[in-house]
Enzyme design. Structure first.
Site, mmCIF file in Angstrom:
data_model
loop_
_atom_site.group_PDB
_atom_site.id
_atom_site.type_symbol
_atom_site.label_atom_id
_atom_site.label_comp_id
_atom_site.label_asym_id
_atom_site.label_seq_id
_atom_site.Cartn_x
_atom_site.Cartn_y
_atom_site.Cartn_z
ATOM 1 C CB CYS A 234 2.142 -28.581 44.437
ATOM 2 S SG CYS A 234 0.396 -28.100 44.505
ATOM 3 C CE1 TYR B 121 36.222 -31.725 16.713
ATOM 4 C CE2 TYR B 121 36.702 -34.452 16.810
ATOM 5 C CZ TYR B 121 37.123 -32.860 16.513
ATOM 6 O OH TYR B 121 38.473 -32.587 16.271
ATOM 7 C CE LYS C 236 38.150 -44.157 21.747
ATOM 8 N NZ LYS C 236 38.690 -43.024 22.711
ATOM 9 C CB CYS D 139 -2.860 -29.978 43.352
ATOM 10 S SG CYS D 139 -2.031 -29.959 41.697
ATOM 11 C CG ASP E 185 35.008 -40.490 27.385
ATOM 12 O OD1 ASP E 185 35.830 -40.109 26.600
ATOM 13 O OD2 ASP E 185 33.831 -40.362 27.180
ATOM 14 C CB CYS F 275 0.749 -25.543 41.607
ATOM 15 S SG CYS F 275 0.517 -27.231 40.976
ATOM 16 C CE1 TYR G 265 46.246 -45.442 25.963
ATOM 17 C CE2 TYR G 265 44.669 -45.242 27.937
ATOM 18 C CZ TYR G 265 45.437 -44.446 26.853
ATOM 19 O OH TYR G 265 45.071 -43.215 26.459
ATOM 20 C CE LYS H 44 34.524 -42.443 19.306
ATOM 21 N NZ LYS H 44 35.284 -41.327 19.740
ATOM 22 C CD GLU I 220 45.035 -52.147 25.717
ATOM 23 O OE1 GLU I 220 44.449 -50.891 26.106
ATOM 24 O OE2 GLU I 220 45.745 -52.911 25.861
ATOM 25 C CB CYS J 282 -3.781 -26.427 41.799
ATOM 26 S SG CYS J 282 -2.573 -26.294 43.019
HETATM 27 S S1 IVH Z 1 46.048 -46.882 22.677
HETATM 28 C C1 IVH Z 1 48.927 -45.128 19.772
HETATM 29 N N1 IVH Z 1 44.234 -47.715 24.683
HETATM 30 O O1 IVH Z 1 41.688 -43.168 23.101
HETATM 31 C C2 IVH Z 1 47.911 -45.761 20.493
HETATM 32 N N2 IVH Z 1 44.206 -45.574 23.844
HETATM 33 O O2 IVH Z 1 40.425 -41.997 20.719
HETATM 34 C C3 IVH Z 1 47.424 -45.046 21.470
HETATM 35 N N3 IVH Z 1 42.010 -44.415 25.037
HETATM 36 O O3 IVH Z 1 44.328 -40.925 22.348
HETATM 37 C C4 IVH Z 1 46.226 -45.071 22.274
HETATM 38 N N4 IVH Z 1 41.511 -46.097 26.274
HETATM 39 O O4 IVH Z 1 43.450 -41.074 24.689
HETATM 40 C C5 IVH Z 1 44.738 -46.567 23.794
HETATM 41 N N5 IVH Z 1 42.914 -48.710 26.216
HETATM 42 C C6 IVH Z 1 43.433 -47.722 25.439
HETATM 43 C C7 IVH Z 1 42.741 -46.343 25.357
HETATM 44 C C8 IVH Z 1 43.130 -45.164 24.760
HETATM 45 C C9 IVH Z 1 41.457 -44.715 25.697
HETATM 46 C C10 IVH Z 1 42.181 -42.837 24.151
HETATM 47 C C11 IVH Z 1 43.531 -42.241 24.238
HETATM 48 C C12 IVH Z 1 43.677 -42.141 22.831
HETATM 49 C C13 IVH Z 1 42.405 -42.005 22.181
HETATM 50 C C14 IVH Z 1 41.705 -42.527 20.778
#
Ligand code: IVH
Length: 679
Positions: free
Chosen positions: A423, A35, A113, A428, A115, A405, A222, A311, A111, A408
């Protein structure tokens, strides 16, 4: 070459389709990396041909339109997205853009990220009043009733309360909860979720909040949204401390650093350690700490200029499923696996991926000819996640799990109440080969030069039928076999001869007894001191051994009750294999049965050495803290999640001196007690 305008239109169409699959149906067809590649290509085109930019282009907006399932909620402060960086150069370019606008930044907050699913939570006079998804960034969906069921969402805040507080965070499903949910779904013939994020999204998108309540969701906050009143704040790190003090769940893994070099170091560290966590992260979010500088930097139409997401490389990719095969292991277990068009994922090229068992194939319904999502995360073996149904060619039929299997031809059998198929023919050829290969492997009899290829060669030429026959091989048997000349024959026979002196624990493990691993074999070897004593022992005697449970005891007794296995033992004895070499543990086993987790850096021990020291004393050194952990050893820069978990569970946290004491005596140092233990 496709005309740029046509290509941009095609890309927008494809992106809109995938947005709908992701945001509305919680069932994406393609991996995130694919994506991202579509959006990147569109952005490249728009940069090269600015007249192609449209106001509704996916490069100009955030998320997708809210669905009709929930009431719309207008966000007082828009919920923006983040710009991405995929390399250090892209992080540096971001730093340079900032420097040009406001001068060099002096502090960055790193921080995780998370998921999951972005969420905005509203508190009025400290009371939780509303939760909304991001939607298109301006208008989201009202999911208050569902979010209220999440245990980590406080109903009331405490302390210096603002009149109005909107906070942003991520709802996620812990990996362990996701795996348990999919196991339940597979057992009940229900829909499987592709990953923890989809299952979090699917669990939130329920009209009936009791379904959400039954799923183990959690939340990290966050970011601040709209706020009226409360404490005056000048940095982001202060903001996070304030939110935590109000009682909101803020992720503990936050670090403020001064330079982009340190930011990158942090990103690389997390890339290595991402799977130490019980939740999925897909990168590191880097934010400028100084709120006044942020104000000055402002935002584009889509994302703030003061933050960027570094990322990680993808752990999921799509590729073609060429065929499905079944492999037969040393216990006879039949494991279906996919043959794939090779694809680079999780840092290596993957051409085969497991499908685990019959139930998983049925639940995923992947068919040869499908395009499939493949996942390779951390040390885990690659697996096929699901088919991309939109790309399924017509006429593909479900893949039937074989009844016989493939090697055999004897019937495959499924044990009642278990998901594995076996099996049942002990003769075998596939099982025979796997048994010989296992017998010779490291940790077993360690016969150098005897791998899969040689095992197959020996079996095909009728030179062996079981591992006992290896000791009867003569030079004339081997000379002339494909790949064997005088030197290699001599080497192989010498390696076989040397294996007669292996410790009893290795010999036991080499015999290929179901459920008996190296630790159980070691426990039996120490308790009984000879193979003959183990063969003669009753199931009750075996089960009385420390470290040997009833399942292993029953399996060992069953194994030696069979004539063919006793004959194998006789062959080994006749060949002169040592049945009684018990290695005394070099060190007192003061940590036997205990589990010690190490986090951070210790002066006297590199991480692996610390873990070795624990194991050498009979202990276990797992990577995560649980209620069964004896102690957490915390060096410099310890993992905050592990520390928090230990404190939460009342598990003693030791410093380096405490660790030295534990290794020497097996005792926990006497202090005021475990943190939090008597509160
Ligand atoms: S800050 C205006 N901090 O990642 C800034 N986002 O790909 C707002 N996400 O939309 C986001 N961990 O859903 C921020 N420590 C973190 C995050 C975080 C995950 C997500 C969030 C954001 C998306 C962007």
């Amino acid at each position: 070459m496709e005309d740029p305008a046509a290509e941009a239109a095609r890309l927008r169409g494809e992106i809109a389709h995938h947005d709908q699959r992701y945001h509305q149906l919680d069932d994406p067809e393609i991996a995130d990396a694919e994506y991202d590649a579509l959006v990147r290509r569109l952005r490249q085109l728009e940069e090269a041909h600015p007249h192609l930019v449209t106001s509704d282009s996916p490069t100009q907006r955030v998320g997708s339109a809210p669905s009709a399932l929930f009431a719309p909620v207008a966000h007082a402060v828009p919920m923006m997205s983040l710009e991405n960086a995929f390399s250090f150069e892209e992080l540096q370019a971001w730093g340079e853009r900032i420097s040009r606008r406001v001068g060099e930044a002096s502090a960055f907050v790193c921080e995780l990220k998370i998921d999951g699913v972005a969420m905005s939570l509203r508190y009025e006079e400290g009371r939780f009043t509303r939760a909304a998804t991001r939607g298109d960034g301006r208008v989201g969906e009202d999911v208050t009733a569902n979010v209220r069921t999440i245990a980590s969402v406080p109903e009331r805040l405490q302390g210096e309360l603002p009149a109005l507080l909107e906070v942003r965070g991520e709802v996620y499903m812990p990996v362990s909860a996701f795996e348990a949910l999919n196991r339940r779904q597979a057992g009940a013939g229900g829909r499987l979720f592709a990953n923890p994020r989809n299952s979090a999204a699917g669990s939130l998108r329920q009209k009936d909040a009791s379904i959400t309540a039954s799923r183990e969701l959690s939340l990290f906050i966050y970011q601040l949204g709209a706020v009226e009143g409360g404490r005056a704040l000048s940095t982001h790190s202060q903001t996070l401390e304030y939110l935590a003090a109000l009682g909101l769940p803020v992720n503990p893994e936050i670090r403020t650093v001064d330079t982009l070099d340190e930011v990158y170091e942090r990103c690389r560290w997390w890339l290595e350690h991402r799977h130490d966590l019980d939740y999925e992260i897909d990168g590191v979010v880097v934010k400028i700490d100084d709120l006044a500088v942020r104000e000055e930097l402002g935002a584009t139409s889509k994302a703030p200029r003061w933050a960027i997401a570094y990322k990680f490389p993808p752990e999921e990719r799509t590729t073609k499923l060429l065929g499905i095969m079944v492999s037969i292991g040393r216990t006879g277990k039949a494991t279906p696996f996919a043959q794939l068009e090779p694809v680079v994922v999780g840092g290596s090229t993957v051409a085969q991926a497991t499908l685990h068992n019959e139930d998983q194939v049925r639940a995923k319904d992947v068919r040869p000819g499908d395009t499939v999502v493949v996942r390779k995360a951390g040390d885990v073996i690659p697996e096929v996640v699901k088919p991309v149904l939109a790309e399924r060619p017509p006429g593909l039929t479900p893949w039937p799990f074989p009844t016989d299997c493939p090697r055999c031809g004897q019937p495959l059998q499924r044990i009642e109440g278990e998901s594995d198929t076996f099996c049942s023919n002990v003769d075998c050829p596939a099982q025979r080969r796997a048994r010989i290969e296992h017998f010779a492997s490291r940790g077993a009899m360690d016969i150098e030069g005897l791998g899969e290829r040689t095992a197959l060669l020996l079996l095909d030429h009728g030179l062996v039928t079981d591992p006992g026959d290896l000791y009867r091989l003569s030079p004339s048997d081997l000379l002339g076999l494909e790949g064997f000349a005088e030197v290699s024959v001599r080497n192989l026979l010498a390696a076989i001869e040397a294996s007669k002196e292996r410790p009893l624990a290795n010999l036991l493990f080499a015999l290929n007894i179901r459920h008996l691993g190296p630790a159980g074999a070691q426990a039996l070897a120490r308790a009984f001191a000879s193979l003959d004593a183990i063969v003669a022992a009753s199931e009750v005697d075996l089960a009385a051994t420390e470290g040997v449970g009833p399942v292993i005891a029953a399996s060992v007794a069953r194994f030696f009750a069979l004539d063919r296995n006793r004959e194998l033992v006789d062959k080994l004895r006749a060949a002169g294999v040592d049945f009684g070499r018990v290695e005394e543990p070099a060190l007192p086993q003061v940590l036997s049965g205990r589990s010690v987790v190490v986090t951070g850096t210790l002066d006297a021990y590199p991480r692996e050495a610390a873990e070795e020291a624990i194991k050498a004393r009979g202990g276990r050194a797992p990577g995560t803290v649980s209620s069964r952990t004896t102690a957490l050893v915390a060096g410099a820069e310890p993992g905050q999640a592990k520390l928090a978990r230990a404190v939460e569970l009342g598990i003693p946290v030791l410093d380096e001196a405490g660790f030295a004491h534990l290794l020497e005596t097996g005792e926990l140092p006497v202090t005021g007690g475990a943190p939090g233990a008597d509160r």
